[in-house]
Scaffold this motif. Structure first.
Motif, PDB file in Angstrom:
ATOM      1  N   ALA A 112       0.846  -1.269  -0.002  1.00  0.00           N
ATOM      2  CA  ALA A 112      -0.166  -0.069  -0.089  1.00  0.00           C
ATOM      3  C   ALA A 112       0.901   1.258   0.032  1.00  0.00           C
ATOM      4  CB  ALA A 112      -1.132   0.049   1.256  1.00  0.00           C
ATOM      5  N   LYS A 113       1.881   0.974   0.619  1.00  0.00           N
ATOM      6  CA  LYS A 113       2.850   2.400   0.608  1.00  0.00           C
ATOM      7  C   LYS A 113       3.242   2.810  -0.840  1.00  0.00           C
ATOM      8  CE  LYS A 113       4.212   1.616   5.195  1.00  0.00           C
ATOM      9  NZ  LYS A 113       5.142   0.973   6.386  1.00  0.00           N
ATOM     10  N   LYS A 114       3.351   1.933  -1.676  1.00  0.00           N
ATOM     11  CA  LYS A 114       3.786   2.290  -2.969  1.00  0.00           C
ATOM     12  C   LYS A 114       2.867   2.781  -4.031  1.00  0.00           C
ATOM     13  CE  LYS A 114       8.182  -0.547  -2.578  1.00  0.00           C
ATOM     14  NZ  LYS A 114       7.570  -1.781  -1.860  1.00  0.00           N
ATOM     15  N   LYS A 115       1.506   2.537  -3.472  1.00  0.00           N
ATOM     16  CA  LYS A 115       0.342   2.763  -4.414  1.00  0.00           C
ATOM     17  C   LYS A 115      -0.035   4.277  -4.374  1.00  0.00           C
ATOM     18  CE  LYS A 115      -1.767  -1.459  -3.559  1.00  0.00           C
ATOM     19  NZ  LYS A 115      -2.799  -2.402  -3.049  1.00  0.00           N
ATOM     20  N   PRO A 116      -0.404   4.805  -5.699  1.00  0.00           N
ATOM     21  CA  PRO A 116      -0.315   6.269  -5.705  1.00  0.00           C
ATOM     22  C   PRO A 116      -1.745   7.068  -5.182  1.00  0.00           C
ATOM     23  CG  PRO A 116      -0.823   5.386  -7.787  1.00  0.00           C
ATOM     24  CD  PRO A 116      -0.394   4.168  -6.930  1.00  0.00           C
ATOM     25  N   VAL A 117      -1.541   7.993  -4.415  1.00  0.00           N
ATOM     26  CA  VAL A 117      -2.442   8.834  -3.672  1.00  0.00           C
ATOM     27  C   VAL A 117      -2.579  10.106  -4.386  1.00  0.00           C
ATOM     28  CG1 VAL A 117      -3.649   9.575  -1.740  1.00  0.00           C
ATOM     29  CG2 VAL A 117      -2.433   7.349  -1.685  1.00  0.00           C
ATOM     30  N   GLU A 118      -3.555  10.431  -4.897  1.00  0.00           N
ATOM     31  CA  GLU A 118      -3.645  11.711  -5.796  1.00  0.00           C
ATOM     32  C   GLU A 118      -4.438  12.536  -4.745  1.00  0.00           C
ATOM     33  OE1 GLU A 118      -5.242  13.667 -10.349  1.00  0.00           O
ATOM     34  OE2 GLU A 118      -5.931  11.637  -9.681  1.00  0.00           O
ATOM     35  N   GLU A 119      -3.955  13.874  -4.551  1.00  0.00           N
ATOM     36  CA  GLU A 119      -4.472  14.714  -3.695  1.00  0.00           C
ATOM     37  C   GLU A 119      -5.050  15.935  -4.624  1.00  0.00           C
ATOM     38  OE1 GLU A 119      -4.456  15.330  -0.231  1.00  0.00           O
ATOM     39  OE2 GLU A 119      -3.229  13.566  -0.075  1.00  0.00           O
ATOM     40  N   LEU A 120      -6.550  16.160  -4.380  1.00  0.00           N
ATOM     41  CA  LEU A 120      -7.068  17.194  -5.278  1.00  0.00           C
ATOM     42  C   LEU A 120      -7.716  18.342  -4.054  1.00  0.00           C
ATOM     43  CD1 LEU A 120      -9.228  14.758  -7.649  1.00  0.00           C
ATOM     44  CD2 LEU A 120      -6.997  16.018  -8.106  1.00  0.00           C
ATOM     45  N   ASP A 121      -7.875  19.434  -4.705  1.00  0.00           N
ATOM     46  CA  ASP A 121      -8.623  20.483  -4.069  1.00  0.00           C
ATOM     47  C   ASP A 121      -9.796  21.099  -4.797  1.00  0.00           C
ATOM     48  OD1 ASP A 121      -7.606  22.252  -5.779  1.00  0.00           O
ATOM     49  OD2 ASP A 121      -6.094  23.185  -4.376  1.00  0.00           O
ATOM     50  N   LEU A 122     -10.678  21.776  -4.290  1.00  0.00           N
ATOM     51  CA  LEU A 122     -11.884  22.419  -5.011  1.00  0.00           C
ATOM     52  C   LEU A 122     -11.555  22.861  -6.323  1.00  0.00           C
ATOM     53  CD1 LEU A 122     -14.007  23.882  -1.991  1.00  0.00           C
ATOM     54  CD2 LEU A 122     -14.450  21.835  -3.470  1.00  0.00           C
ATOM     55  N   ASP A 123     -10.378  23.456  -6.579  1.00  0.00           N
ATOM     56  CA  ASP A 123     -10.121  24.293  -7.764  1.00  0.00           C
ATOM     57  C   ASP A 123      -9.863  22.953  -8.986  1.00  0.00           C
ATOM     58  OD1 ASP A 123      -9.969  26.844  -7.020  1.00  0.00           O
ATOM     59  OD2 ASP A 123      -7.800  26.930  -6.851  1.00  0.00           O
TER      60      ASP A 123
END
Ligand SMILES: Cc1cc2nc3c(=O)[nH]c(=O)nc-3n(C[C@H](O)[C@H](O)[C@H](O)COP(=O)(O)OP(=O)(O)OC[C@H]3O[C@@H](n4cnc5c(N)ncnc54)[C@H](O)[C@@H]3O)c2cc1C
Ligand SMILES: Cc1cc2nc3c(=O)[nH]c(=O)nc-3n(C[C@H](O)[C@H](O)[C@H](O)COP(=O)(O)OP(=O)(O)OC[C@H]3O[C@@H](n4cnc5c(N)ncnc54)[C@H](O)[C@@H]3O)c2cc1C
Lengths: 319, 259
Positions: B195-206
């Motif tokens: 899991a540590k190598k799986k990508p997590v994409e960060e998004l905001d309202l923009d």
């Protein structure tokens, strides 16, 4: 006073008790109009009028019974758009909640779920919710659009206010999404002569301590002596001892009867979420440290197979 | 195909939960975790893939910074990647606001199937799946006790309000599953490492092209006027059965006029 739409919960025209409670609450905040979807409106109109419905909107279309949720949301939204009601009350059933949710998105309106009380307030209907496993009471109101409120069973005592409702047949233009989810088969649940869990004044529940489907008769006999509904913990339901429709708790039914008797139930937070607001709580458990005893008005530390049959015998003796 | 699983990060239900002064949930004084009911959604998504449906699983959460922990736990159970939507302006969003954010993020990710839990363990409204389906304009197949996906069709069984129902819809669709679908797996050590190598994409309202005045506490469609702790129940008399327990209990019930 403004018009209040009340979505009718019924089985083939037999109006269920929560609808009468909603009509009673609706009269506090305006003039109730019933919205009847499906077959059997003729049979229902008299009852709806007796509890104060000034008007009954009827949508008799096959889509309503053949497809999940969306046709009902289409119908309610369309009636709301033309009637511009002051509020919409919906029963807090699985369907009711989702119908309310979709109508809220469509009308751009605020949604409050699981109200246990509704009163007239300065800013429109004020609701009371019981949250976080019934450890908090929240007062809230809707600030945008038409307030849409789903109301839990037993939020009010039904009161008659006889009226002769005008009946209006509405033909709904269903959305393309209406026929998206087909109900391909239904299997009626076994009917019992006992009261419904949400409507009963007394509920007698059994848990893992009952130790087998065949032993649930011990719970049922006390329930029958008291004219009560039978409940079960998730542990008992998961074990296959009693049907899921009887599960009390967070992921089952939430009840608020006058009297709740828990036998062989430890009192986990998820079970408490479904019974903590009962007026009087009684428990029978062989473990004196069981958390359920923290809630009780009266408790017996003992073997339920000794205590419950003796209780049943004594009730019958006293009757 | 693409499966998006919506998971919520919630205050631990077994701790003493409460509210802030503005009526929003207190997330400071209580530990939070992945909503237990969303574990069933994760499990069903994994089983759909294991049943032979070729799919990529993306987890999606809308929540504060540490909501990433919910995604890590989900990724440790299996699946491919995750999306975390976080923005100061989201705090205090109600169901209407949250469903808008989730729907936009799901559209951006692309989807054939959206899997949700039956309800969160905090708000517990049980309405977001229907709201997301409404916003996406796809069928909802909700409160499923059993689910299967085959040939572009999702089928399931649910306990409806008055009967047990078999339902089906063509994909794309939004489904929600109950705690009766079967116990969720525990993350294995290997899973936790992977899991540590799986990508997590960060998004905001923009990133989602949502105006900050469309969501959050100030834009809320409903408002909390007061939140008060219910008085704890006072413990009544507890007797030990010495052969007369049932009789004693009957006497209590009779005194309370239940008999
Ligand atoms: C997300 C989630 C949702 C859940 N939803 C629900 C829900 O809706 N409803 C629900 O009930 N649970 C729910 N649970 C499960 C809950 O956490 C507990 O596991 C469950 O309530 C335990 O059931 P129980 O009290 O019958 O069993 P146990 O906790 O095993 O307790 C059995 C009790 O019986 C007593 N006992 C045993 N034999 C006897 C005897 N002969 N005489 C007297 N007493 C005896 C024991 O002392 C013990 O206290 C949920 C859990 C989760 C995680
Ligand atoms: C005690 C309490 C009462 C509330 N009452 C109301 C109210 O009456 N009206 C109102 O509009 N708002 C209310 N809210 C706010 C509301 O709970 C949140 O806005 C929440 O985003 C939506 O509802 P839910 O958590 O009940 O979700 P549910 O509809 O119960 O969630 C169902 C499923 O949707 C998915 N999901 C839910 N939230 C997220 C998320 N943030 N990220 C990813 N997936 C998610 C999960 O799969 C989850 O299992 C309340 C909040 C609390 C804590």
């Amino acid at each position: 006073m403004g018009e209040i739409l009340v979505l009718v919960d019924h089985v083939d025209g037999a109006v269920r008790k929560p609808t009468l409670e909603l009509l009673t609450l609706a009269r506090r905040i305006g003039e109730p109009s019933a919205v009847f979807l499906g077959k059997g409106a003729d049979a229902a109109t008299e009852t709806l009028g007796r509890y104060g419905a000034q008007k009954v909107y009827v949508v008799d279309a096959a889509e309503v019974d053949d497809y999940l949720v969306v046709p009902k949301a289409d119908a309610l939204a369309q009636i709301a758009e033309s009637a511009s009601p002051a509020a919409i009350l919906v029963p807090s059933s699985a369907d009711g909640r989702e119908i309310g949710a979709r109508v809220a998105v469509r009308l751009g309106s605020g949604l409050i779920t699981d109200a246990v009380d509704v009163v007239a307030g300065e800013n429109g209907p004020e609701t009371e919710q019981s949250v976080f496993a019934a450890t908090y009471q929240v007062r809230a109101h809707v600030t945008k659009g038409t307030p849409i409120i789903t109301v839990k069973p037993n939020a009010a005592t039904p009161e008659e206010a006889p009226a002769t409702p005008a009946v209006e047949a509405v033909s709904v233009t269903f959305s393309a999404a209406a026929t998206g989810t087909k109900i391909v088969a239904t299997a009626a649940r076994e009917k019992s002569d006992r009261p419904e869990l949400t409507e009963a004044d007394i509920v007698v529940s059994g848990g893992r301590g009952v130790n087998g489907a065949e032993n649930f008769v011990v719970i049922e006999r006390v329930a029958d002596a008291l004219g009560a509904a039978v409940g079960a913990s998730r542990a008992a339901v998961d074990a296959g001892w009693y049907p899921h429709s009887h599960q009390v708790g967070q992921t089952g039914t939430q009840v608020s009867p006058q009297l709740y008797i828990a036998a062989g139930i430890s009192g986990a937070i998820q079970h408490r979420a479904g019974m903590q607001t009962s007026k009087t709580i009684v428990a029978v458990n062989k473990d004196e440290d069981a958390p359920i005893f923290d809630l009780v008005d009266y408790g017996v530390v003992g073997d339920l197979f000794k205590v419950m049959p003796q209780l049943e015998e004594e009730i019958n003796k006293r009757k | 195909m693409k499966i998006v699983v919506c998971v919520k990060y919630v205050p631990d239900a077994t701790a003493d939960r409460g509210f802030n002064e503005d009526g929003t949930t207190d997330r400071e004084s209580v530990d939070s975790l992945l909503s237990e009911l969303d574990e069933y959604a994760i499990e069903q998504a994994l089983q759909i893939v294991e049943s032979g449906v070729e799919a990529e699983i993306t987890y999606l959460t809308v929540g504060p910074d540490d909501a990433r922990e919910a995604l890590r736990k989900a990724l440790a159970m299996g699946g491919d990647k995750a999306i975390h939507v976080s923005d100061d302006d989201i705090q205090g969003s109600d169901a209407l606001g949250t469903s808008l954010i989730l729907a936009k993020a799901i559209e951006k990710a692309g989807f054939d199937l959206v899997v949700c839990g039956m309800a969160s363990t905090d708000g517990a409204m049980g309405v977001l799946p229907a709201m997301i389906a409404e916003r996406l304009g796809v069928p909802q197949v909700t409160y499923l006790d059993e689910v299967s996906v085959e040939g572009g069709v999702v089928k399931g069984r649910r306990e409806g309000d008055v009967a047990s129902e078999t339902v089906e819809a063509s994909l794309p669709a939004v489904i929600s599953v109950t705690d009766r679908t079967g116990e969720a797996r525990f993350p294995s050590f290997k899973g936790i490492m992977a899991a540590k190598k799986k990508p997590v994409e960060e998004l905001d309202l923009d990133d989602l092209e949502i105006d900050s005045d469309e969501v959050g506490l100030s834009a809320s469609w409903s408002t909390v006027d007061a939140a008060t702790a219910r008085p704890a129940r006072t413990k009544g008399e507890v007797v030990t059965d010495e052969g007369e327990g049932g009789v004693q209990l009957a006497a209590f019930l009779a005194a309370k006029k239940f008999i």
